[in-house]
Write a protein that holds these residues in place. Structure first.
Motif, PDB file in Angstrom:
ATOM      1  N   GLN A 108      71.823  77.150  92.394  1.00  0.00           N
ATOM      2  CA  GLN A 108      70.486  77.618  92.757  1.00  0.00           C
ATOM      3  C   GLN A 108      70.536  79.112  93.066  1.00  0.00           C
ATOM      4  O   GLN A 108      71.585  79.646  93.442  1.00  0.00           O
ATOM      5  N   ASP A 109      69.389  79.802  92.911  1.00  0.00           N
ATOM      6  CA  ASP A 109      69.316  81.238  93.185  1.00  0.00           C
ATOM      7  C   ASP A 109      69.788  81.541  94.599  1.00  0.00           C
ATOM      8  O   ASP A 109      69.384  80.889  95.550  1.00  0.00           O
ATOM      9  N   GLY A 110      70.654  82.546  94.720  1.00  0.00           N
ATOM     10  CA  GLY A 110      71.123  82.980  96.028  1.00  0.00           C
ATOM     11  C   GLY A 110      72.222  82.115  96.613  1.00  0.00           C
ATOM     12  O   GLY A 110      72.723  82.400  97.691  1.00  0.00           O
ATOM     13  N   MET A 111      72.638  81.054  95.911  1.00  0.00           N
ATOM     14  CA  MET A 111      73.658  80.141  96.422  1.00  0.00           C
ATOM     15  C   MET A 111      75.019  80.829  96.451  1.00  0.00           C
ATOM     16  O   MET A 111      75.364  81.585  95.550  1.00  0.00           O
ATOM     17  N   THR A 112      75.782  80.580  97.507  1.00  0.00           N
ATOM     18  CA  THR A 112      77.143  81.102  97.598  1.00  0.00           C
ATOM     19  C   THR A 112      78.090  80.052  97.045  1.00  0.00           C
ATOM     20  O   THR A 112      78.090  78.914  97.499  1.00  0.00           O
ATOM     21  N   ILE A 113      78.870  80.441  96.034  1.00  0.00           N
ATOM     22  CA  ILE A 113      79.843  79.522  95.463  1.00  0.00           C
ATOM     23  C   ILE A 113      81.233  80.132  95.591  1.00  0.00           C
ATOM     24  O   ILE A 113      81.385  81.325  95.845  1.00  0.00           O
ATOM     25  N   GLN A 114      82.251  79.286  95.420  1.00  0.00           N
ATOM     26  CA  GLN A 114      83.629  79.749  95.556  1.00  0.00           C
ATOM     27  C   GLN A 114      84.214  79.960  94.160  1.00  0.00           C
ATOM     28  O   GLN A 114      84.199  79.056  93.330  1.00  0.00           O
ATOM     29  N   ILE A 115      84.719  81.175  93.921  1.00  0.00           N
ATOM     30  CA  ILE A 115      85.338  81.501  92.637  1.00  0.00           C
ATOM     31  C   ILE A 115      86.820  81.740  92.885  1.00  0.00           C
ATOM     32  O   ILE A 115      87.194  82.440  93.828  1.00  0.00           O
ATOM     33  N   GLU A 116      87.660  81.123  92.038  1.00  0.00           N
ATOM     34  CA  GLU A 116      89.108  81.266  92.175  1.00  0.00           C
ATOM     35  C   GLU A 116      89.628  82.258  91.139  1.00  0.00           C
ATOM     36  O   GLU A 116      89.306  82.159  89.965  1.00  0.00           O
ATOM     37  N   TYR A 117      90.420  83.208  91.635  1.00  0.00           N
ATOM     38  CA  TYR A 117      90.952  84.279  90.787  1.00  0.00           C
ATOM     39  C   TYR A 117      92.468  84.196  90.697  1.00  0.00           C
ATOM     40  O   TYR A 117      93.146  83.869  91.670  1.00  0.00           O
ATOM     41  N   HIS A 118      92.982  84.537  89.524  1.00  0.00           N
ATOM     42  CA  HIS A 118      94.414  84.789  89.356  1.00  0.00           C
ATOM     43  C   HIS A 118      94.519  86.246  88.952  1.00  0.00           C
ATOM     44  O   HIS A 118      94.053  86.633  87.892  1.00  0.00           O
ATOM     45  N   GLU A 119      95.074  87.053  89.822  1.00  0.00           N
ATOM     46  CA  GLU A 119      95.065  88.501  89.698  1.00  0.00           C
ATOM     47  C   GLU A 119      93.607  88.954  89.602  1.00  0.00           C
ATOM     48  O   GLU A 119      92.864  88.763  90.532  1.00  0.00           O
ATOM     49  N   GLU A 120      93.134  89.490  88.500  1.00  0.00           N
ATOM     50  CA  GLU A 120      91.729  89.919  88.422  1.00  0.00           C
ATOM     51  C   GLU A 120      90.878  88.982  87.559  1.00  0.00           C
ATOM     52  O   GLU A 120      89.710  89.232  87.332  1.00  0.00           O
ATOM     53  N   GLU A 121      91.477  87.891  87.080  1.00  0.00           N
ATOM     54  CA  GLU A 121      90.788  86.991  86.153  1.00  0.00           C
ATOM     55  C   GLU A 121      90.188  85.790  86.886  1.00  0.00           C
ATOM     56  O   GLU A 121      90.886  85.061  87.597  1.00  0.00           O
ATOM     57  N   ALA A 122      88.890  85.579  86.729  1.00  0.00           N
ATOM     58  CA  ALA A 122      88.215  84.424  87.331  1.00  0.00           C
ATOM     59  C   ALA A 122      88.503  83.194  86.476  1.00  0.00           C
ATOM     60  O   ALA A 122      88.245  83.193  85.279  1.00  0.00           O
ATOM     61  N   LEU A 123      89.059  82.155  87.104  1.00  0.00           N
ATOM     62  CA  LEU A 123      89.456  80.970  86.351  1.00  0.00           C
ATOM     63  C   LEU A 123      88.607  79.741  86.649  1.00  0.00           C
ATOM     64  O   LEU A 123      88.474  78.870  85.815  1.00  0.00           O
ATOM     65  N   ASN A 124      88.075  79.657  87.850  1.00  0.00           N
ATOM     66  CA  ASN A 124      87.386  78.438  88.250  1.00  0.00           C
ATOM     67  C   ASN A 124      86.267  78.783  89.222  1.00  0.00           C
ATOM     68  O   ASN A 124      86.368  79.760  89.956  1.00  0.00           O
ATOM     69  N   ALA A 125      85.218  77.983  89.232  1.00  0.00           N
ATOM     70  CA  ALA A 125      84.118  78.179  90.176  1.00  0.00           C
ATOM     71  C   ALA A 125      83.636  76.813  90.631  1.00  0.00           C
ATOM     72  O   ALA A 125      83.565  75.887  89.831  1.00  0.00           O
TER      73      ALA A 125
END
Length: 187
Positions: A108-125
């Motif tokens: 939803q608009d404005g929702m905070t989600i968790q994004i997982e990074y390996h170094e600078e690459e986003a792999l999962n949300a």
């Protein structure tokens, strides 16, 4: 990065193997009658989604990777790309909409989600475990229907269908568990 023995692999661990990043989906520890014990590991590639079955003996060493987790705010969608903003640095990143998989309708608009990074690459949300949605269509309450485990289908404002208890009516807000895609409680 930490090296771990093959018999220490657990489901959910992220491993660097064959020049790729893999998440251990299923791990079976096997002790055959003859020969040494091993872990039969079913893995999924975090970059392209391919699957792999691999055997690791206890003497084998594998790289266990720790992903950095950042909370980011969803801003908008643009041509199949989701735009998120880092709440600390205010940097914006774009990720493909399919990174959320079947949980995409709960964003939803404005929702905070968790994004997982390996170094600078986003792999999962991942979206939050519980999300509030509005019921747009369901059957009316039938008086006298008080069976303990009776549920009825309901269509939510995001297009997802869930089963809800008989007391939930149209235009009511409910909380949905995004992991099980089921009704959790009234909002």
């Amino acid at each position: 990065m930490a090296k771990i023995n093959g018999n220490e692999i657990r489901p959910g661990n992220i491993l660097e193997h064959n020049d790729g990043l893999w998440v251990a989906v299923k791990v079976d520890h096997v002790k055959p009658g003859k020969g040494g014990a091993f872990a039969q590991v079913e893995m999924k590639n975090l970059r392209n989604g391919s699957k792999l079955n691999e055997r690791f003996r206890s003497a084998d060493k594998v790289e266990k990777v720790r992903l950095e987790q950042k909370d980011q705010q969803f801003l908008y969608e643009n041509d199949g790309m989701l735009v998120f903003m880092d709440n600390e640095s205010y940097e914006q990143i774009e990720l493909p909409a399919d990174i959320l998989g079947e949980r995409r309708p709960f964003l939803q608009d404005g929702m905070t989600i968790q994004i997982e990074y390996h170094e600078e690459e986003a792999l999962n949300a991942t979206v939050p475990q519980k999300v509030t949605c509005k019921v747009v269509e369901t059957e009316p309450v039938v008086k006298g229907q008080t069976a303990a485990n009776s549920f009825k289908p309901a269509l939510l404002d995001n297009g997802v269908k869930v089963m809800v208890p008989p007391f939930v009516g149209q235009d009511e807000d409910i909380i949905v568990n995004t992991e099980t895609m089921e009704y959790a409680e009234r909002a």
